[in-house]
Write a protein that holds these residues in place. Structure first.
Motif, PDB file in Angstrom:
ATOM      1  N   LEU A 190       7.903  -7.037  -4.132  1.00  0.00           N
ATOM      2  CA  LEU A 190       8.569  -7.647  -2.973  1.00  0.00           C
ATOM      3  C   LEU A 190       9.627  -6.735  -2.350  1.00  0.00           C
ATOM      4  O   LEU A 190      10.152  -7.031  -1.278  1.00  0.00           O
ATOM      5  CB  LEU A 190       9.156  -9.007  -3.353  1.00  0.00           C
ATOM      6  CG  LEU A 190       8.101 -10.049  -3.760  1.00  0.00           C
ATOM      7  CD1 LEU A 190       8.762 -11.349  -4.189  1.00  0.00           C
ATOM      8  CD2 LEU A 190       7.091 -10.285  -2.647  1.00  0.00           C
ATOM      9  N   LEU A 191       9.911  -5.617  -3.029  1.00  0.00           N
ATOM     10  CA  LEU A 191      10.800  -4.616  -2.437  1.00  0.00           C
ATOM     11  C   LEU A 191      10.062  -3.876  -1.326  1.00  0.00           C
ATOM     12  O   LEU A 191       8.852  -3.658  -1.421  1.00  0.00           O
ATOM     13  CB  LEU A 191      11.232  -3.590  -3.495  1.00  0.00           C
ATOM     14  CG  LEU A 191      12.213  -4.065  -4.549  1.00  0.00           C
ATOM     15  CD1 LEU A 191      12.278  -3.076  -5.697  1.00  0.00           C
ATOM     16  CD2 LEU A 191      13.590  -4.243  -3.919  1.00  0.00           C
ATOM     17  N   PRO A 192      10.760  -3.451  -0.283  1.00  0.00           N
ATOM     18  CA  PRO A 192      10.101  -2.658   0.766  1.00  0.00           C
ATOM     19  C   PRO A 192       9.563  -1.344   0.202  1.00  0.00           C
ATOM     20  O   PRO A 192      10.184  -0.729  -0.683  1.00  0.00           O
ATOM     21  CB  PRO A 192      11.222  -2.387   1.774  1.00  0.00           C
ATOM     22  CG  PRO A 192      12.251  -3.417   1.497  1.00  0.00           C
ATOM     23  CD  PRO A 192      12.154  -3.723   0.027  1.00  0.00           C
ATOM     24  N   VAL A 193       8.441  -0.915   0.714  1.00  0.00           N
ATOM     25  CA  VAL A 193       7.815   0.323   0.238  1.00  0.00           C
ATOM     26  C   VAL A 193       8.741   1.524   0.446  1.00  0.00           C
ATOM     27  O   VAL A 193       8.685   2.499  -0.306  1.00  0.00           O
ATOM     28  CB  VAL A 193       6.431   0.536   0.897  1.00  0.00           C
ATOM     29  CG1 VAL A 193       6.575   0.855   2.370  1.00  0.00           C
ATOM     30  CG2 VAL A 193       5.635   1.594   0.163  1.00  0.00           C
ATOM     31  N   GLU A 194       9.641   1.455   1.435  1.00  0.00           N
ATOM     32  CA  GLU A 194      10.575   2.554   1.671  1.00  0.00           C
ATOM     33  C   GLU A 194      11.487   2.784   0.466  1.00  0.00           C
ATOM     34  O   GLU A 194      11.870   3.915   0.170  1.00  0.00           O
ATOM     35  CB  GLU A 194      11.450   2.285   2.915  1.00  0.00           C
ATOM     36  CG  GLU A 194      10.690   2.254   4.218  1.00  0.00           C
ATOM     37  CD  GLU A 194      10.131   0.878   4.567  1.00  0.00           C
ATOM     38  OE1 GLU A 194       9.614   0.736   5.678  1.00  0.00           O
ATOM     39  OE2 GLU A 194      10.201  -0.058   3.735  1.00  0.00           O
ATOM     40  N   ILE A 195      11.838   1.715  -0.232  1.00  0.00           N
ATOM     41  CA  ILE A 195      12.663   1.857  -1.434  1.00  0.00           C
ATOM     42  C   ILE A 195      11.845   2.520  -2.541  1.00  0.00           C
ATOM     43  O   ILE A 195      12.325   3.417  -3.230  1.00  0.00           O
ATOM     44  CB  ILE A 195      13.232   0.493  -1.879  1.00  0.00           C
ATOM     45  CG1 ILE A 195      14.287   0.027  -0.872  1.00  0.00           C
ATOM     46  CG2 ILE A 195      13.822   0.575  -3.285  1.00  0.00           C
ATOM     47  CD1 ILE A 195      14.877  -1.332  -1.142  1.00  0.00           C
ATOM     48  N   ILE A 196      10.605   2.098  -2.708  1.00  0.00           N
ATOM     49  CA  ILE A 196       9.743   2.685  -3.738  1.00  0.00           C
ATOM     50  C   ILE A 196       9.513   4.163  -3.432  1.00  0.00           C
ATOM     51  O   ILE A 196       9.526   5.017  -4.329  1.00  0.00           O
ATOM     52  CB  ILE A 196       8.395   1.933  -3.816  1.00  0.00           C
ATOM     53  CG1 ILE A 196       8.619   0.427  -4.041  1.00  0.00           C
ATOM     54  CG2 ILE A 196       7.504   2.524  -4.898  1.00  0.00           C
ATOM     55  CD1 ILE A 196       9.453   0.056  -5.226  1.00  0.00           C
ATOM     56  N   ALA A 197       9.313   4.494  -2.161  1.00  0.00           N
ATOM     57  CA  ALA A 197       9.055   5.879  -1.761  1.00  0.00           C
ATOM     58  C   ALA A 197      10.266   6.783  -1.973  1.00  0.00           C
ATOM     59  O   ALA A 197      10.126   8.009  -2.013  1.00  0.00           O
ATOM     60  CB  ALA A 197       8.618   5.924  -0.299  1.00  0.00           C
ATOM     61  N   ALA A 198      11.450   6.209  -2.136  1.00  0.00           N
ATOM     62  CA  ALA A 198      12.649   7.018  -2.368  1.00  0.00           C
ATOM     63  C   ALA A 198      12.651   7.645  -3.768  1.00  0.00           C
ATOM     64  O   ALA A 198      13.352   8.613  -4.008  1.00  0.00           O
ATOM     65  CB  ALA A 198      13.903   6.166  -2.177  1.00  0.00           C
ATOM     66  N   PHE A 199      11.870   7.094  -4.673  1.00  0.00           N
ATOM     67  CA  PHE A 199      11.770   7.652  -6.025  1.00  0.00           C
ATOM     68  C   PHE A 199      10.831   8.853  -6.019  1.00  0.00           C
ATOM     69  O   PHE A 199       9.895   8.908  -5.221  1.00  0.00           O
ATOM     70  CB  PHE A 199      11.263   6.593  -7.009  1.00  0.00           C
ATOM     71  CG  PHE A 199      12.259   5.501  -7.279  1.00  0.00           C
ATOM     72  CD1 PHE A 199      13.133   5.601  -8.353  1.00  0.00           C
ATOM     73  CD2 PHE A 199      12.334   4.387  -6.459  1.00  0.00           C
ATOM     74  CE1 PHE A 199      14.067   4.604  -8.598  1.00  0.00           C
ATOM     75  CE2 PHE A 199      13.257   3.384  -6.692  1.00  0.00           C
ATOM     76  CZ  PHE A 199      14.132   3.496  -7.761  1.00  0.00           C
TER      77      PHE A 199
END
Length: 194
Positions: free
Chosen positions: A155-164
């Protein structure tokens, strides 16, 4: 899946055609947009130096090779600008999904990617308990708690996941905590995070 055998033909896709003549199966669990050079850092140096040493597996769909096993190798070939060896066979959807599961043994899909699949499954089954039972029936032992954590991570935005550096760097437990923070934040705070 049925224990049978199938013939495959080896095809070499030249580097300049990999992106246009191949695609990843929509049945593949991995989010292809997250396969950045950072996320592929475990295999990209080798692919740059030696090329793709193990062929990917695919089926021909209207002249485009749909990758069933090896989406990370395909993405690495694109980033490295190298040829892609492809084993092409006549595959059913069930066989494509089985090959996808097998190919994920090296690096499991991230909690975010699994959460996307689990969310669809819970919606289809009607409850977390039924989804857990279904997964157990198909040989995937995962607890309701882990399913819930992965869904919260999804449920987190993909932009947050992509920051890793790699989507797998965010564990399901930490993803759930971050998801709870995200859900309780204001619109201004969410914008600031992004």
């Amino acid at each position: 899946p049925n224990g049978g055998t199938k013939p495959f033909k080896l095809v070499i896709i030249p580097a300049e055609h990999v992106e246009k003549k191949t695609m990843v199966s929509p049945l593949n669990e991995r989010d292809q947009h997250l396969l950045t050079e950072r996320a592929l850092s475990d295999i990209l140096p080798s692919v740059r130096q030696y090329g793709v040493s193990e062929p990917v597996m695919a089926r021909d769909v209207n002249g485009v090779l749909e990758i069933a096993k090896g989406s990370r190798r395909r993405a690495s070939a694109i980033h490295a600008g190298v040829d892609l060896p492809v084993l092409v066979g006549e595959l059913t959807d069930e066989e494509v999904m089985a090959l996808d599961r097998v190919s994920n043994y090296h690096l499991q899909p991230s909690p975010w990617e699994r959460g996307r699949r689990y969310k669809k499954l819970v919606d289809r089954c009607g409850s977390l308990r039924k989804a857990e039972m279904y997964l157990a029936d198909v040989g995937e032992k995962v607890s309701r708690r882990d399913i819930s954590r992965c869904i919260a991570t999804y449920l987190l935005p993909v932009e947050i996941i992509a920051a890793f550096d790699c989507p797998n760097d965010l564990s399901a437990r930490a993803g759930e905590d971050l998801g709870n923070l995200w859900a309780s934040g204001t619109d201004e705070l969410r914008e600031a995070w992004l």
